[in-house]
Design a protein around this motif. Structure first.
Motif, PDB file in Angstrom:
ATOM      1  N   THR A  86      -5.876   5.791  -6.860  1.00 14.65           N
ATOM      2  CA  THR A  86      -4.917   5.232  -6.596  1.00 14.65           C
ATOM      3  C   THR A  86      -4.847   3.672  -6.989  1.00 14.65           C
ATOM      4  O   THR A  86      -3.908   3.160  -7.104  1.00 14.65           O
ATOM      5  CB  THR A  86      -4.254   5.201  -5.266  1.00 14.65           C
ATOM      6  N   ARG A  87      -6.144   3.295  -7.443  1.00 12.10           N
ATOM      7  CA  ARG A  87      -6.094   1.780  -7.481  1.00 12.10           C
ATOM      8  C   ARG A  87      -5.768   1.694  -9.316  1.00 12.10           C
ATOM      9  O   ARG A  87      -6.360   2.327  -9.973  1.00 12.10           O
ATOM     10  CB  ARG A  87      -7.708   1.289  -7.482  1.00 12.10           C
ATOM     11  N   SER A 121      -2.862   5.703  -0.879  1.00  8.34           N
ATOM     12  CA  SER A 121      -4.066   4.684  -0.445  1.00  8.34           C
ATOM     13  C   SER A 121      -4.360   4.779   0.955  1.00  8.34           C
ATOM     14  O   SER A 121      -5.681   4.828   1.326  1.00  8.34           O
ATOM     15  CB  SER A 121      -3.731   3.436  -0.887  1.00  8.34           C
ATOM     16  N   ILE A 122      -3.354   4.712   1.876  1.00 13.80           N
ATOM     17  CA  ILE A 122      -3.550   5.033   3.465  1.00 13.80           C
ATOM     18  C   ILE A 122      -4.270   6.233   3.694  1.00 13.80           C
ATOM     19  O   ILE A 122      -5.326   6.328   4.416  1.00 13.80           O
ATOM     20  CB  ILE A 122      -2.331   4.965   4.063  1.00 13.80           C
ATOM     21  N   MET A 157       1.026  -1.134  -0.001  1.00 15.17           N
ATOM     22  CA  MET A 157      -0.092  -0.005   0.008  1.00 15.17           C
ATOM     23  C   MET A 157       0.844   1.409  -0.236  1.00 15.17           C
ATOM     24  O   MET A 157       1.698   1.424   0.594  1.00 15.17           O
ATOM     25  CB  MET A 157      -0.936   0.149   1.218  1.00 15.17           C
ATOM     26  N   ASN A 158       0.250   2.271  -0.626  1.00 17.76           N
ATOM     27  CA  ASN A 158       1.172   3.164  -0.866  1.00 17.76           C
ATOM     28  C   ASN A 158       0.644   4.443   0.033  1.00 17.76           C
ATOM     29  O   ASN A 158      -0.516   4.495   0.643  1.00 17.76           O
ATOM     30  CB  ASN A 158       1.183   3.973  -2.144  1.00 17.76           C
ATOM     31  N   ILE A 189      -7.943   6.063   2.809  1.00 17.47           N
ATOM     32  CA  ILE A 189      -8.610   5.212   3.848  1.00 17.47           C
ATOM     33  C   ILE A 189      -9.062   6.061   5.112  1.00 17.47           C
ATOM     34  O   ILE A 189     -10.038   6.098   5.568  1.00 17.47           O
ATOM     35  CB  ILE A 189      -8.029   3.959   4.190  1.00 17.47           C
ATOM     36  N   ILE A 219      -8.784   7.014  -3.073  1.00 15.55           N
ATOM     37  CA  ILE A 219      -8.596   5.687  -3.170  1.00 15.55           C
ATOM     38  C   ILE A 219      -9.006   5.294  -4.591  1.00 15.55           C
ATOM     39  O   ILE A 219      -8.408   4.452  -5.223  1.00 15.55           O
ATOM     40  CB  ILE A 219      -9.770   4.855  -2.226  1.00 15.55           C
TER      41      ILE A 219
END
Length: 58
Positions: free
Chosen positions: A56-57, A5-6, A1-2, A9, A53
């Motif tokens: 970044t996916r 992404s964190i 996870m970069n 969340i 999110i």
């Protein structure tokens, strides 16, 4: 996870908490300026987190 992404969340969870807290405040009959602030800020954080999110996916 970069990191993006964190962060997405975390923003989504903070926004969800703000939306829930604002909704609970509305249902208790406390329609005040604070209720609107919780809902508006919760919505901003929630949708910013979801957008981050999504972007970044791969």
């Amino acid at each position: 996870m970069n990191v993006k992404s964190i962060l997405g969340i975390v923003l989504t969870l903070v926004g969800l908490i703000g939306l829930i807290y604002g909704g609970i405040d509305f249902t208790k009959g406390g329609v005040s300026q604070a209720s609107f602030v919780y809902v508006i800020m919760g919505g901003i954080f929630f949708f910013a987190g979801v957008g981050l999110i999504r972007s970044t996916r791969a």
